[in-house]
Design a protein around this motif. Structure first.
Motif, short mmCIF file in Angstrom:
data_model
loop_
_atom_site.label_atom_id
_atom_site.label_comp_id
_atom_site.label_asym_id
_atom_site.label_seq_id
_atom_site.Cartn_x
_atom_site.Cartn_y
_atom_site.Cartn_z
N VAL A 110 117.40 8.89 -12.18
CA VAL A 110 118.84 8.72 -12.37
C VAL A 110 119.45 10.09 -12.63
CG1 VAL A 110 120.67 7.66 -13.73
CG2 VAL A 110 118.58 6.37 -13.23
N ARG A 111 119.10 10.67 -13.79
CA ARG A 111 119.64 11.97 -14.14
C ARG A 111 118.63 13.08 -13.80
NH1 ARG A 111 121.75 15.75 -14.54
NH2 ARG A 111 123.22 16.72 -15.97
N TYR A 112 117.35 12.81 -14.08
CA TYR A 112 116.29 13.79 -13.85
C TYR A 112 115.18 13.16 -13.04
CZ TYR A 112 118.99 15.69 -17.60
OH TYR A 112 120.05 16.11 -18.35
N PRO B 23 120.39 8.79 -20.92
CA PRO B 23 119.77 9.90 -20.18
C PRO B 23 118.33 10.21 -20.60
CG PRO B 23 121.58 10.68 -21.58
CD PRO B 23 121.63 9.20 -21.61
N LYS B 24 117.96 9.99 -21.86
CA LYS B 24 116.61 10.34 -22.29
C LYS B 24 115.60 9.22 -22.05
CE LYS B 24 117.65 11.35 -26.63
NZ LYS B 24 119.09 11.09 -26.65
N GLY B 25 116.10 8.03 -21.71
CA GLY B 25 115.18 6.90 -21.59
C GLY B 25 114.86 6.29 -22.93
N ASN C 259 113.06 2.63 -27.01
CA ASN C 259 112.77 2.97 -25.61
C ASN C 259 113.21 1.88 -24.64
OD1 ASN C 259 110.95 5.52 -25.90
ND2 ASN C 259 110.12 4.08 -27.38
N PHE D 262 114.85 1.56 -20.29
CA PHE D 262 115.41 2.23 -19.11
C PHE D 262 116.78 1.67 -18.81
CE2 PHE D 262 110.86 2.97 -18.25
CZ PHE D 262 110.90 4.33 -18.03
N TYR E 26 113.65 2.00 -10.35
CA TYR E 26 112.77 2.74 -11.27
C TYR E 26 111.34 2.78 -10.73
CZ TYR E 26 116.41 2.79 -14.86
OH TYR E 26 117.56 3.02 -15.56
N ALA F 264 110.21 9.45 -20.17
CA ALA F 264 111.03 8.34 -19.66
C ALA F 264 112.26 8.86 -18.93
CB ALA F 264 111.43 7.42 -20.82
N ARG F 265 112.71 10.07 -19.30
CA ARG F 265 113.94 10.58 -18.68
C ARG F 265 113.74 10.94 -17.21
NH1 ARG F 265 115.00 15.11 -22.81
NH2 ARG F 265 113.70 13.71 -24.00
N PHE F 266 112.49 11.05 -16.78
CA PHE F 266 112.24 11.36 -15.37
C PHE F 266 112.20 10.05 -14.59
CE2 PHE F 266 110.12 14.64 -17.98
CZ PHE F 266 111.08 15.62 -17.79
N ARG G 179 109.69 6.41 -10.11
CA ARG G 179 108.62 6.87 -11.00
C ARG G 179 107.31 7.11 -10.24
NH1 ARG G 179 109.52 8.00 -16.34
NH2 ARG G 179 107.86 6.68 -17.18
N ARG H 216 112.74 6.08 -32.13
CA ARG H 216 113.19 5.99 -30.74
C ARG H 216 113.14 4.54 -30.28
NH1 ARG H 216 110.06 10.82 -27.54
NH2 ARG H 216 110.81 12.59 -28.79
N SER I 64 107.30 8.10 -24.01
CA SER I 64 108.72 8.15 -24.34
C SER I 64 109.36 9.45 -23.83
CB SER I 64 108.86 8.03 -25.87
OG SER I 64 110.19 8.18 -26.28
N ASN I 65 108.66 10.56 -24.04
CA ASN I 65 109.21 11.86 -23.62
C ASN I 65 109.48 11.93 -22.12
OD1 ASN I 65 109.35 13.17 -26.12
ND2 ASN I 65 107.21 13.79 -26.03
N TYR J 204 114.14 21.12 -10.08
CA TYR J 204 114.92 21.18 -11.32
C TYR J 204 115.23 22.63 -11.71
CZ TYR J 204 116.19 20.75 -16.22
OH TYR J 204 116.85 20.84 -17.42
#
Lengths: 495, 490
Positions: free
Chosen positions: B335-337, A94-96, A87, A89, B354, B330-332, B358, A85, B327-328, B105
């Motif tokens: 922007v999208r989530y 979308p996943k970061g 990483n 932003f 951000y 990061a999507r929050f 966050r 991955r 990492s998991n 969500y």
């Protein structure tokens, strides 16, 4: 002081798979359609939009394609490679994080042969690595908003990283053309630069000639045509030399190319560089590649551009320049070979036909393709058009001017060459019986000039030929006509 | 008709037998559970899905009226109302992870396990409270408030699947699903006196589980009996093409295993000294040693084993898990989530955006994300993340060695019984150490079960932990069910 440039290229080639790398969404528009025609976010699903809880599943076709690229560039293929991955932003991610490969890429340590100019010797450029990764989406800024289109998110890419072994813009251009030819011959990428299928980042540094250590390098991001890459590198080399000669220092940074002004512009410095915190993606298991799989793919490898080029030169006697031009894309080379086959079937000598075909394809046809930006397979031209064109000119049935006219008609309407020739009356008059009265009429109309000719002013032959051409609407076969006019001038003087 | 007392049912089998006898209909049962859950004060549920549940229950009524008998063979969870931990995504039903981030969500798809349970005849009463993003061991880290212990309201139910354990114990759902990253099923099961299983890593699909630490997370069942957990496991387990880490292994037959007596005479039970030298409360130690004596009395051989690297387990876990989490999650990013705060919406620079977006994470989540970001950053990754991965392999190796000499390993789930709400809130490190005995199984990817073994001196439940080699779920169920039967008889 003399400087030398050190250039390394990172190429992102979009793989021509039907579906994305980690989900079942379409990876590209249907044949004949462009990316711009796909409604925003139409080709997406919970997985490629990074919905919480979703997991990636690797598209095995992507692995096959990456291995093919590795074999064609003489890389070693790793038995075990790992997705990692990356990483960071950014709204289009979308996943970061981007799923890529880091310290265990699928292909390593290969090389590609390039020729910077038709006359320069072959040079081997090392390939450091080829790895698989997913593309990000695209930010669109309009009407005061920033919108995100995720159609491209999860589209499979390979990144091909060269060693820093290129030393000029011309070499960089040759390397890119050669690599582009390889991926398109393999059929693993459409290689369409306008659509962003083939993108390039260049790392450029300069150092005093002979120095061992590299200078500070600058990265030029995302240049999207061969010509712009060459221009950007040329500019960057001169800029860096200028800075050093002016007593300054090169700053490690990322720059972008402004194609309107032909200059590179600073985007961000090293201090602002991201820490990508690469680590193995726990959602994906390591990619295991067996020797049997590599061998199977090796056996399916098509003839590569280098080999085709060599064959065109040795078997057909084409020049290095023509052979290189005809093999720049697989489609063009295939088109050439098919047209040549059609031509040979009409009894025309292969070598002679090949030379004439090459002239058309690199000359007039090439010009039309360049001007329109159309690929030959998307144009109205068929191999039959080209074979007919060459045949009628070699047989002397149509003049070269007439043939160009016929080509231009076929290009815009797709009409067959014989039909255009007939409709526009482009056929040369080669029948002496048909030409004779016209010649006689012209000579009779200019008795003074005829007398001067006979008195030894042979230059006037051209005048008479021109007059007859005018009278016959340019359809007369010029070689035959010249002979006939000279004969008639003499004959009519004798009588 | 008198309202059904949901707390009286000890197993799915009992309920199915009552359906067969025509004592009540699935819709009556479901209404009773819904009433119990909605009247309850434990704060076990974040979201109720009563309409979906009643619709499914009424449909089950029709089937039962037509068939007269529960179609067990094809629908092993026929008419069974369950609860789902709120990190399992459910199509169209709000899934929050107990975070403000995901307050609104509504996922467009359902987790593989949810679909499998529904295909087996079950339905969900709602989404269960938990520690935010499964980070915590007391269920105090929820944006929707702490969950209370089902029998001692001043105590924590354990976490992070606190809602899942409390609801089952309190008769607010028949059984539930939780997720276990470092003990998040076993610890609350132990505290609340219910059965919980963390399956072998890869046995149950993680597709649709909102990830905390992908290499450790595993979904598992919580129930009032070992057999109920077995019924759920048989339905949930098996390869899922949507999860690359799900194993290509045949489905287990856990229910059959429950009904099969273990081969006591040949059974070697490993007793890891490290699990008992930890500071166990007297009540916990007494109950667990009694359980071991019972095994011995059946003919099993107790064998001392050592897991020397398990003393590093907590340190390793809090590097690996937080690194993956950084990492998991990061999507929050708004922007999208994730929630976009008013400040974030007005930010003119991406970085400011951000920063504000966050801010919606709770303090424990922030703490772990910062730790994880640090452990992965360049210059520190070798010393922290990579070193932790190496030691993780040593922890796993300890188990491999031990399992050459024993068939299963037994010990306590946690050093103490449930503590008081707020008691450890100011001290994250002490809380982390509470996971000491559950984390090793996650690091090694092994199956581990928590089975109630009586109450401590404080009257609170104690859990016995049974750990087996990779893919030994059937053996764990066989031993666990036999122990449960034995304990009920005495």
């Amino acid at each position: 002081m003399n400087f030398e440039a050190v250039i390394g290229l990172e190429v992102h080639a979009q793989l021509a798979t039907d579906s994305k790398i980690f989900c079942g969404c379409p990876a590209r528009p249907p044949a004949g359609r462009s990316v711009a025609e796909i409604p925003p976010n139409a080709n997406t699903c919970p997985i490629c939009t990074g919905h919480p809880g979703t997991l990636p599943v690797l598209n095995e076709k992507v692995v096959d394609y990456a291995i093919l690229a590795g074999i064609a560039t003489r890389c070693s293929i790793r038995g075990k490679s790992v997705f990692a991955r990356k990483n960071y932003f950014y709204p289009d991610l979308p996943k970061g994080y981007q799923i890529s490969q880091y310290d265990e890429p699928i292909c390593e340590k290969g090389w590609l042969e390039i020729q910077a100019l038709p006359t320069s010797p072959d040079k081997r450029i090392g390939i450091n690595r080829i790895h698989m990764e997913e593309d990000a989406g695209k930010n669109v800024h309009a009407h005061g908003y920033s919108l995100v289109n995720l159609n491209r998110a999860g589209v499979p890419l390979i990144e091909i990283v060269s060693e820093p072994e290129l030393s000029s813009a011309a070499e960089a251009g040759a390397y890119l053309r050669s690599l582009h030819a390889v991926v398109t011959y393999l059929g693993i990428s459409d290689g369409n630069m306008q659509e962003g299928n083939f993108r390039c980042d260049a790392n450029v540094s300069v150092r005093p000639a002979g120095q061992k250590e590299f200078g500070t390098r600058v990265e030029i991001k995302n240049v999207n045509s061969f010509r712009f890459v060459e221009k950007a590198i040329d500019y960057e080399i001169q800029r860096q030399i200028g800075v050093i000669e002016g007593g300054g220092k090169i700053v490690q940074e990322t720059r972008t190319f402004d194609s309107n002004k032909n200059v590179t512009i600073s985007m961000r410095s090293k201090e602002e560089a991201e820490d990508y915190r690469y680590f193995p993606d726990p959602d994906l298991i390591p990619v295991r590649v067996t020797e049997a799989r590599v061998n199977r793919l090796r056996s399916e490898l098509p003839e590569l551009p280098d080999a085709v080029k060599r064959r065109f030169m040795t078997e057909l006697g084409l020049s290095a320049e023509d052979a290189a031009a005809l093999t720049s894309t697989r489609d063009l080379a295939l088109f050439f070979e098919e047209a040549l086959q059609a031509l040979s079937e009409t009894g025309i000598d292969r070598a002679k036909g090949a030379k004439a075909l090459a002239n058309w394809l690199t000359g007039e046809v090439g010009r039309l393709l360049n001007e329109s930006g159309v690929e030959i397979r998307n144009s109205r031209l068929t191999v039959v058009h080209l074979a007919d064109l060459v045949r009628v000119t070699l047989e002397g049935a149509v003049s070269s001017t007439g043939a160009k006219q016929a080509l231009s008609e076929a290009w815009s309407t797709g009409e067959s060459i014989p039909a255009v020739v007939a409709r526009l009356g482009l056929k040369q008059v080669s029948d002496l019986g048909e030409l004779e009265p016209a010649v006689e009429k012209v000579i009779a109309a200019f008795p003074g000039q005829a007398a001067e000719f006979r008195a030894g002013k042979e230059k006037l032959l051209g005048f008479f030929v021109g007059q007859v051409m005018k009278a016959t609407g340019g359809k007369a076969n010029p070689a035959l006509l010249q002979e006939l006019v000279a004969k008639k001038l003499k004959q009519m003087g004798d009588s | 008709m008198k309202a059904l007392d949901t707390a009286r049912f000890q197993s799915i089998r009992e309920i199915h037998d009552a359906f067969d006898r025509g004592e009540f209909l699935p819709s009556e049962l479901t209404r009773a559970y819904l009433q119990a859950a909605q009247a309850g004060t434990l704060n076990a549920f974040i979201t109720f899905t009563e309409e979906n549940a009643m619709r499914a229950a009424v449909a089950a009524d029709q089937v039962l009226k037509a068939e007269k008998k529960v179609p067990r063979a094809i629908l092993p969870l026929f008419g069974i109302p369950l609860g789902l931990k709120d990190n399992l995504v459910t199509e169209g039903v709000r899934t929050t992870c107990a975070s403000r981030m995901l307050e609104n969500y509504h996922p467009p798809y359902s987790a593989t396990v949810v679909k499998r349970l529904e295909n087996a005849g079950a339905f969900s009463l709602g989404k269960l409270n938990m520690d935010e993003f499964a980070m915590g061991g007391s269920n105090e880290n929820s944006a929707f408030g702490a969950v209370q212990h089902p029998t001692h309201p001043d105590r924590v139910p354990g976490g992070s699947s606190g809602g899942s354990a409390a609801a089952v114990r309190a008769g607010q759902c028949v059984a539930s699903l939780g997720s276990d990253t470092g003990g998040s099923i076993r610890l609350p099961a132990s505290y609340c006196g219910v059965v919980g299983l963390k399956p072998t890593y890869g046995r149950v699909s993680r597709f649709g589980l909102i990830a905390f630490a992908s290499s450790l997370d595993q979904i598992g069942p919580l129930g009032r009996s070992v057999e109920d957990c077995a019924v759920l496991m048989d339905v949930m387990a098996g390869h899922d093409p949507l999860d690359s880490t799900s194993l290509m292994i045949e489905k287990p037959s856990c229910v059959d295993a429950c009904r099969r007596a273990p081969d006591w005479a040949g059974l070697r039970v490993g007793i890891p000294e490290e699990f008992f030298s930890a500071q166990l409360s007297p009540g916990v130690e007494t109950r667990v040693r009694e359980a071991l004596k019972w095994f011995e009395a059946q003919g099993a051989k107790l064998v001392p084993v050592t897991l020397p690297n398990s003393r590093h387990a907590v340190a390793v876990y809090y590097l690996v898990a937080v690194s993956e989490a950084s990492s998991n999650l990061a999507r929050f990013d708004g922007v999208r989530y994730g929630n976009r705060s008013a400040e974030a919406a007005q930010a003119s620079k991406l970085k400011d955006f951000y920063e504000h977006a966050r801010a919606a994470f709770g303090p424990e989540v922030k703490r772990r994300l910062i730790l994880g970001t640090f452990a992965l950053s360049s210059g520190y990754q070798d010393a922290y993340y990579r070193k932790a991965c190496q030691v993780r392999a040593l922890v796993a190796h300890d188990f491999e060695r031990a399992f050459q000499e024993v068939d299963l390993i037994a010990g306590p789930v946690a050093p103490t019984t449930a503590f008081r709400i707020g008691e450890k809130a100011g001290d994250p490190l002490t809380l982390y150490l509470n996971d000491l005995l559950t984390i090793p199984a996650n690091l090694a990817g092994l199956p581990a079960m928590s089975v109630p073994c009586g109450d401590g001196e404080d009257g609170l439940p104690v859990g016995l932990q049974l750990m087996g080699p990779s893919l030994s779920e059937e053996m764990l169920f066989s031993v666990g069910a036999a122990y449960e039967r034995g304990r009920r008889q005495t």
